[in-house]
Design a protein around this motif. Structure first.
Motif, PDB file in Angstrom:
ATOM      1  N   GLN B  96       1.406  -3.218 -57.072  1.00 51.56           N
ATOM      2  CA  GLN B  96       0.220  -2.553 -57.602  1.00 51.56           C
ATOM      3  C   GLN B  96      -0.786  -3.529 -58.214  1.00 51.56           C
ATOM      4  OE1 GLN B  96       2.105  -0.159 -60.698  1.00 51.56           O
ATOM      5  NE2 GLN B  96       1.269  -1.531 -62.211  1.00 51.56           N
ATOM      6  N   LEU B  97      -0.438  -4.822 -58.330  1.00 49.21           N
ATOM      7  CA  LEU B  97      -1.341  -5.779 -58.975  1.00 49.21           C
ATOM      8  C   LEU B  97      -2.540  -6.025 -58.074  1.00 49.21           C
ATOM      9  CD1 LEU B  97       1.345  -8.282 -60.233  1.00 49.21           C
ATOM     10  CD2 LEU B  97       0.409  -6.298 -61.388  1.00 49.21           C
ATOM     11  N   PHE B  98      -3.720  -6.100 -58.657  1.00 53.81           N
ATOM     12  CA  PHE B  98      -4.912  -6.266 -57.822  1.00 53.81           C
ATOM     13  C   PHE B  98      -5.981  -7.122 -58.453  1.00 53.81           C
ATOM     14  CE2 PHE B  98      -8.120  -3.748 -59.982  1.00 53.81           C
ATOM     15  CZ  PHE B  98      -7.360  -3.074 -60.899  1.00 53.81           C
ATOM     16  N   ASP B 105      -5.569  -7.462 -65.131  1.00 51.67           N
ATOM     17  CA  ASP B 105      -4.705  -6.465 -64.515  1.00 51.67           C
ATOM     18  C   ASP B 105      -3.981  -5.631 -65.570  1.00 51.67           C
ATOM     19  OD1 ASP B 105      -2.510  -5.260 -62.819  1.00 51.67           O
ATOM     20  OD2 ASP B 105      -3.676  -6.354 -61.331  1.00 51.67           O
TER      21      ASP B 105
END
Lengths: 272, 283
Positions: B96-98, B105
């Motif tokens: 889910q890290l972006f 983040d």
């Protein structure tokens, strides 16, 4: 996300499911040609009967086919309206101000609607619902293999398609997962204007791309590890074989096509 | 009163298709405030579906989800605020890290809550501390980190919202032993320091025995058992029947008991058993 019924394989063990994918592709082709060739009431009755009988043979509940039609509703209404109001003719059936409705318009509307419904129904019956994507590309590759004589990369093309098809569900699932993870952190995908919504999708698109690239690389490595190097001299695990049932279906299909063409030529009286 | 409570919830996937599967079947389960509870069960027992009901990601077909006594589905507009109150860390949350930096983040959640800058910065450093992320990592790109570090960032990203209920789906899966211990210790610290209710999904009996005050056991979408670790791990046969078993060290204690060597006290953690063996040997 999971309501993508149009074009979804519906596992089963009916005679249609067991047909050779090449036979099904040819049958669909015949069906499409018939749909466009038909231009009389009796021809459409033959087509509809063929579609209903084959649909029953798939043993897929009718509700599935009906659900698959739903996304078409808008298109059907749109084409019907356009045809009814825009087609010209000799004697108007109905006139009100600038609105003229002719017999030809109504006939056109009905024919186009029936054709669209038949096309979607046919591709559902012969391909999308009853043929797994993998056997579909297998069939396509074998059917197109003569083209490799003129140096078209048929095998590579079908491998590309297989991979793409194989990873659609994975990507859908992953998008779902990432969206949920970001929703859990309060991301809001459903409010605000166009720009705000597009921006809100960034936290989904970035991780999706990152993992898609990573997966592509891993897949390529895994394929190379097993010495994959394209189509030249490759055998296959599932060798496609025509069986009696394929011959029966293809014969019936060809005869119906002949019948439709014969009706067009012999009985122009019934022509719409 | 229970901080969060599931009442007779049921969920079926793909209703009306050949893929139909009842994932959760009439589960009633309450989690007491301030407790660290565990949910365990075999693969496919409905654990993940159950936890995604807790913050309203998944709507039960029937039954209610009560947060502080209120049905979270009573007012759909409030659902987003429910997600800030019930923090959910999903399985393998690294994906889910972006954002550009770890700091940005982690602050995604608090920013969505509409907090001020000062408050956000404070929460980010607090969450980073709980999750065991060093100051020097905060300005790196999350994509440069190792798998274990990414996991911590994802956990910190949810902790930064300071949820009153923190739910973690397999937070330690796939980590090395040191990584497991440090991430689970951080979670326990969050629970004790903030008084939050914490729920951990895991199929590691060892982790359950060490960290959880209460354990719920799921099988085929149904709640089989719920109680303290003593109550749960006493049911060795039942657990084995569900394909779960007890912590390895507890098995050893039972085998010793069969040989006539009675170990008193804690037979659920390595430390506990080690100390009673030491005591026996000293005698």
């Amino acid at each position: 996300m999971h309501d993508l019924v149009l074009g979804q394989f519906f596992p089963g063990d009916s005679i249609i499911h067991r047909l050779d994918p090449r036979a099904k592709l040819i049958l669909l082709l015949i069906f499409i040609v018939m749909t466009f060739a038909a231009n009389s009431v009796s021809a459409f009755i033959i087509l509809l009967a063929a579609a209903v009988v084959s649909a029953a043979l798939t043993r897929i509940p009718p509700s599935v086919f009906i659900r698959g039609m739903k996304p078409l509703l808008f298109l059907l209404i749109f084409t019907t309206v356009i045809n009814v109001f825009m087609t010209g003719g000799e004697v108007p059936l109905f006139e009100f101000g600038i609105i003229h409705i002719y017999k030809e318009g109504i006939i056109n509307a009905v024919t186009v609607t029936v054709r669209i419904v038949l096309l979607v129904l046919g591709s559902g019956i012969f391909l999308t619902y009853t043929t797994s994507p993998i056997s579909l590309t297998d069939g396509l590759e074998t059917l197109l293999s003569p083209l490799s004589k003129i140096h078209l990369p048929v095998h590579e093309f079908s491998m590309m398609m297989t991979i793409a098809l194989r990873f659609i569900p994975t990507l859908v699932e992953e998008t779902d997962k990432i969206m949920n993870a970001q929703k859990a952190r309060g991301a809001d995908f459903s409010s605000g204007g166009l720009i705000k919504r597009a921006k809100a999708l960034l936290p989904v698109i970035i991780p999706l791309f990152v993992s898609a690239f990573k997966r592509a690389e891993e897949l390529a490595t895994a394929m190379e590890c097993r010495c994959y190097r394209g189509g030249e001299g490759r055998g296959r695990l599932h060798v496609l074989r025509y069986r009696a049932r394929d011959a029966v279906f293809l014969t019936v299909g060809a005869s119906l096509l002949a019948a439709v063409i014969a009706i067009n030529i012999l009985y122009p009286i019934y022509r719409l | 009163m229970d901080a969060i409570r599931l009442e007779n919830v049921t969920y079926t996937y793909g209703a009306g298709t050949p893929f139909e599967k009842r994932a959760v079947d009439g589960v009633t389960l309450g989690f007491e405030k301030g407790m660290l509870s565990g949910i365990m069960g075999h693969t496919g027992s409905g654990k993940s579906t159950l936890v995604s009901m807790l913050n309203g990601l998944c709507r039960p077909d029937s039954g209610r989800v009560l947060l502080g006594g209120e049905d979270i589905w009573a007012d759909k507009k409030k659902l987003r605020s429910v997600r800030f109150r019930v923090g959910l860390v999903m399985q393998y949350p690294e994906y889910q890290l972006f954002d550009e930096t770890v700091r940005a983040d982690i602050s995604f959640g608090p920013r969505n809550m509409g907090l001020e800058k000062g408050e956000i910065a404070e929460r980010v450093s607090e969450a980073a501390r709980f999750a065991g992320i060093g100051e020097e990592l905060l300005d790196k790109s999350p994509f440069e980190l190792s798998g274990g570090q990414k996991r911590r960032v994802a956990v910190a990203g949810v902790m930064a919202m300071r949820p009153e209920v923190l739910v973690l789906d397999e937070p330690a899966a796939g980590l090395d032993p040191a990584g497991r211990e440090s991430i689970l210790n951080g979670i326990r610290e969050y629970c004790r320091a903030t008084g939050a209710t914490v729920i951990i999904v895991s199929h590691s009996m060892e982790d359950m025995a060490v960290y959880c005050d209460r354990i719920a056991v799921l099988a085929e979408g149904k709640l089989c058992m719920y109680g303290t670790r003593e109550e749960i791990f006493a049911e060795r046969q039942t657990l084995a029947g569900l394909g779960l078993g007890v912590p390895m060290i507890t098995d050893i204690a039972y085998e010793l008991r069969a040989l006539g060597i009675e170990l008193g006290g804690d037979i659920y953690t390595v430390e506990g058993v080690a100390s009673s063996i030491r005591k026996l040997l000293a005698r």
